[in-house]
Design an enzyme around this catalytic site. Sequence first.
Site, PDB file in Angstrom:
ATOM      1  N   CYS A 100      -0.347   4.444  11.082  1.00 26.96           N
ATOM      2  CA  CYS A 100      -0.176   5.763  11.706  1.00 26.96           C
ATOM      3  C   CYS A 100      -1.343   6.023  12.657  1.00 26.96           C
ATOM      4  O   CYS A 100      -1.888   7.120  12.707  1.00 26.96           O
ATOM      5  CB  CYS A 100      -0.053   6.866  10.663  1.00 26.96           C
ATOM      6  SG  CYS A 100      -1.471   7.020   9.567  1.00 26.96           S
ATOM      7  N   ALA A 138       0.875  -1.176   0.000  1.00 31.49           N
ATOM      8  CA  ALA A 138       0.000   0.000   0.000  1.00 31.49           C
ATOM      9  C   ALA A 138       0.910   1.223   0.000  1.00 31.49           C
ATOM     10  O   ALA A 138       1.121   1.864   1.012  1.00 31.49           O
ATOM     11  CB  ALA A 138      -0.923  -0.014   1.219  1.00 31.49           C
ATOM     12  N   ALA A 139       1.466   1.531  -1.174  1.00 30.12           N
ATOM     13  CA  ALA A 139       2.664   2.365  -1.265  1.00 30.12           C
ATOM     14  C   ALA A 139       2.432   3.869  -1.136  1.00 30.12           C
ATOM     15  O   ALA A 139       3.355   4.598  -0.798  1.00 30.12           O
ATOM     16  CB  ALA A 139       3.387   2.081  -2.581  1.00 30.12           C
ATOM     17  N   ALA A 140       1.240   4.354  -1.473  1.00 27.13           N
ATOM     18  CA  ALA A 140       1.022   5.800  -1.423  1.00 27.13           C
ATOM     19  C   ALA A 140       1.208   6.324   0.007  1.00 27.13           C
ATOM     20  O   ALA A 140       0.903   5.613   0.966  1.00 27.13           O
ATOM     21  CB  ALA A 140      -0.386   6.124  -1.920  1.00 27.13           C
ATOM     22  N   PRO A 141       1.784   7.541   0.185  1.00 24.34           N
ATOM     23  CA  PRO A 141       2.041   8.482  -0.898  1.00 24.34           C
ATOM     24  C   PRO A 141       3.298   8.180  -1.727  1.00 24.34           C
ATOM     25  O   PRO A 141       3.269   8.330  -2.927  1.00 24.34           O
ATOM     26  CB  PRO A 141       2.170   9.833  -0.192  1.00 24.34           C
ATOM     27  CG  PRO A 141       2.540   9.494   1.209  1.00 24.34           C
ATOM     28  CD  PRO A 141       1.917   8.164   1.517  1.00 24.34           C
ATOM     29  N   LYS A 196       8.000   5.889   1.709  1.00 30.44           N
ATOM     30  CA  LYS A 196       8.577   4.605   2.130  1.00 30.44           C
ATOM     31  C   LYS A 196       9.102   3.830   0.924  1.00 30.44           C
ATOM     32  O   LYS A 196      10.115   3.142   1.017  1.00 30.44           O
ATOM     33  CB  LYS A 196       7.539   3.794   2.902  1.00 30.44           C
ATOM     34  CG  LYS A 196       7.064   4.476   4.175  1.00 30.44           C
ATOM     35  CD  LYS A 196       5.945   3.710   4.830  1.00 30.44           C
ATOM     36  CE  LYS A 196       5.333   4.521   5.961  1.00 30.44           C
ATOM     37  NZ  LYS A 196       4.582   5.695   5.455  1.00 30.44           N
ATOM     38  N   ASP A 230       2.318  -0.825   5.056  1.00 31.65           N
ATOM     39  CA  ASP A 230       1.925   0.334   5.853  1.00 31.65           C
ATOM     40  C   ASP A 230       0.433   0.479   5.608  1.00 31.65           C
ATOM     41  O   ASP A 230       0.008   1.102   4.637  1.00 31.65           O
ATOM     42  CB  ASP A 230       2.705   1.575   5.419  1.00 31.65           C
ATOM     43  CG  ASP A 230       2.444   2.762   6.324  1.00 31.65           C
ATOM     44  OD1 ASP A 230       2.459   2.581   7.557  1.00 31.65           O
ATOM     45  OD2 ASP A 230       2.182   3.863   5.801  1.00 31.65           O
TER      46      ASP A 230
END
Length: 318
Positions: free
Chosen positions: A243, A117-120, A123, A190
């Site tokens: 987060c 879940a790479a956005a933004p 990372k 993430d």
Amino acid sequence: MIHEDFIDEMKKLLPADEIEPFLIACDKPLKKSISVCLGKISSATFAQVTKPWWWHLHPSPFHPTEGSYYIDRDDLSKALGKTFLYQAGFFYIQELAASLPASQINSKPGDIILDMAAAPWGKTTQLAHNLLAQWAAPGLIIANDIAPLRIKTMAHNLNLMGCYNTALTKRNGAMFGKHLPESFDHVLLDAPCSGEWTRFKSDSALTFWRKEEINKITWTQLQLLISAVKAVKPGGSIIYSTCTLNPYENEEILNRILEFFKGAIEIEQVDFHGLSAGVSPLDLPLTFATEKVARCRPHRQGTGGFFVSKIRKITSTH
């Protein structure tokens, strides 16, 4: 305005004398922090280049590796994102707590890593440059996201940062475990979460906090984490982070994944300095030691709130 239900949840997790400092921290702006693209420039060279501009770099007190810094500048007339070094892709702006999960992947040349879940994109950039800095073989990062607009933004920024060892995909992350089982050396998840510590960007997460909504999110998180475990090779690692601050999306998710893959995975010790340990929900005995996972607490560490854990796959699940 912070929803009373959220405050009640924090009272379950924090000592009574920490509630007021925590609420005060919720309204404080975060320190500026950046991450250096180590595949393009070393930390030592970056510090030397920025010295004449009176950029003061303070290494992360939490990381076991270099590259992430708090930054103070004498001249604030130009935004960091408008500076030459940013536009040339030598660093990116990243909240210090958000830089923690990717630091727990011990990549080696030639590794194939899935950022589920790479956005933004911060990372992903870390993962890419950790491999690029090793030079022997750049490896491959698969950066996945389900939203077309986020994919477009990621493509622009990853190109700017020189992440030429990165490919973008637009898939539901839950499909990787089914269609590409045991194909990746590491997986970073993430996870989409309730974003309780995005208050420094917007008040909405804490103003409209509802336990019912969190129950929906945890189902998605569990499905993605099941997919991540199935997608990684035996011996590989999965970093699971959020987060958010509640235990339902963090420690309880780990409990559920350990039960689901009983004996095939284990919780591994994360490697940080000065972070808080995990918490034990009052109504759920945990099957792992809370000291093995890490939490950033805004009033203790002075960062955004974050949870980071590391899972090791012991045997095949295929």
